[in-house]
Design a protein around this motif. Structure first.
Motif, short mmCIF file in Angstrom:
data_model
loop_
_atom_site.label_atom_id
_atom_site.label_comp_id
_atom_site.label_asym_id
_atom_site.label_seq_id
_atom_site.Cartn_x
_atom_site.Cartn_y
_atom_site.Cartn_z
N LEU A 15 0.83 -1.21 0.00
CA LEU A 15 0.00 0.00 0.00
C LEU A 15 0.86 1.25 0.00
O LEU A 15 0.57 2.23 -0.69
CB LEU A 15 -0.94 -0.01 1.21
N ARG A 16 1.93 1.24 0.77
CA ARG A 16 2.83 2.40 0.82
C ARG A 16 3.53 2.61 -0.52
O ARG A 16 3.72 3.74 -0.97
CB ARG A 16 3.86 2.22 1.93
N PHE A 19 0.56 3.71 -3.29
CA PHE A 19 -0.38 4.80 -3.02
C PHE A 19 0.24 5.97 -2.26
O PHE A 19 -0.41 7.01 -2.11
CB PHE A 19 -1.60 4.27 -2.26
N PRO A 21 0.64 7.00 0.84
CA PRO A 21 -0.29 7.69 1.75
C PRO A 21 0.43 8.67 2.68
O PRO A 21 1.56 8.43 3.11
CB PRO A 21 -0.91 6.53 2.55
N SER A 45 -11.45 0.79 0.74
CA SER A 45 -10.04 0.95 1.08
C SER A 45 -9.80 1.88 2.26
O SER A 45 -8.69 1.91 2.81
CB SER A 45 -9.25 1.44 -0.14
N ASP A 46 -10.82 2.65 2.69
CA ASP A 46 -10.66 3.48 3.89
C ASP A 46 -10.20 2.64 5.07
O ASP A 46 -9.38 3.09 5.88
CB ASP A 46 -12.00 4.16 4.25
N PHE A 49 -6.26 1.96 4.68
CA PHE A 49 -5.27 3.04 4.78
C PHE A 49 -5.23 3.69 6.17
O PHE A 49 -4.16 4.06 6.64
CB PHE A 49 -5.53 4.10 3.71
N THR A 154 -9.33 7.93 -1.62
CA THR A 154 -9.60 6.49 -1.60
C THR A 154 -10.65 6.10 -2.64
O THR A 154 -10.63 4.98 -3.15
CB THR A 154 -10.05 6.03 -0.21
N ILE A 170 -2.97 8.97 -1.56
CA ILE A 170 -3.97 8.96 -0.49
C ILE A 170 -3.53 9.94 0.60
O ILE A 170 -2.36 9.96 0.99
CB ILE A 170 -4.13 7.56 0.12
#
Length: 245
Positions: A15-16, A19, A21, A45-46, A49, A154, A170
């Motif tokens: 994810l990092r 996206f 974030p 996806s909320d 993250f 998201t 994000i």
């Protein structure tokens, strides 16, 4: 253990990477003690993250259906949802709903951090919808603050109806905790619970910049479903031997 493995070894690094974030206002999350993170809800996806970017473990209430499927696929689902910090909640009736609220109160009194989407469902169009009062009831009974959280992007990374995720930056913004201790002992008062809920939704509106709609998102979705006619079956083309002469 599974939660931290998912966060730091399996899912979190991916994810990092894709996206990127970012989070603001992390200092507003207490290092210890029970609290509610009340977030707007743009996409599934909320729930991935926010736990990724907050150092403390966050527990989200989830439909019990996610944990009851049988077979190998069901076992994988249970492991996954447990790993991302979700607990099964039965919301099939009034008694079940009360049991769900009791579970959240118990977790908060145990000092846990609970994630709640006060809108009750994902926004159908990116706007912010009317909040449900269960969050206020839980906060009053457990005696904990409510911390507004705004998610950005998201819905672009994980559009509604899409099974695919797309790389998109994000951003998460956490507001200052809202203290409702002045209403101590007044849980069960519908006027107070609505007042608290509206205050939280106003804070979310200011934090997220979303347009506010004073209607429940679930009601809007139901109305749209009723208004949308079912697709008609294709008409079979007339055969030459059945065309009237």
């Amino acid at each position: 253990m599974l939660y931290w493995v998912m966060k730091y070894v399996l899912l979190g690094p991916l994810l990092r990477l894709f996206f990127r974030p970012r989070i603001e206002g992390l200092e507003n999350v207490p290092e210890t003690g029970g609290a509610i993170l009340a977030s707007n809800h743009l996409a599934v996806s909320d729930s991935f993250f926010l736990p990724l970017m907050v150092p403390r473990r966050i527990t989200f209430p989830a439909k019990s259906d996610y944990f009851t499927q049988k077979g190998f696929k069901g076992a994988l689902k249970r492991m996954f949802f447990t790993g991302v910090g979700q607990v099964p909640i039965d919301r099939s009736g009034a008694a079940a709903a009360q049991g769900a609220l009791d579970t959240l109160v118990r977790l908060l009194k145990d000092g846990q951090l609970i994630g709640i989407y006060p809108e009750g469902t994902r926004s159908p169009d990116g706007r912010l919808y009317k909040g449900k009062t269960g969050m206020a009831r839980v906060a009053l009974e457990a005696g904990v603050p409510i911390i507004p959280v705004a998610m950005f992007g998201t819905d672009k990374a994980n559009p509604i109806g899409s099974k695919m995720w797309y790389p998109y930056p994000i951003r998460i913004k956490i507001g200052k905790p809202l203290d409702f201790s002045r209403y101590h002992g007044m849980d069960g008062d519908r006027f107070i619970e609505r007042s608290i809920t509206d205050e939280v939704m106003y804070a979310l509106m200011e934090l997220s910049g979303q347009e506010y709609v004073d209607v429940y998102a679930a009601k809007l979705k139901e109305a749209k479903a009723v208004a949308t006619p079912a697709p008609r079956a294709p008409t079979e083309p007339a055969r030459a031997d059945k065309v009237p002469s």
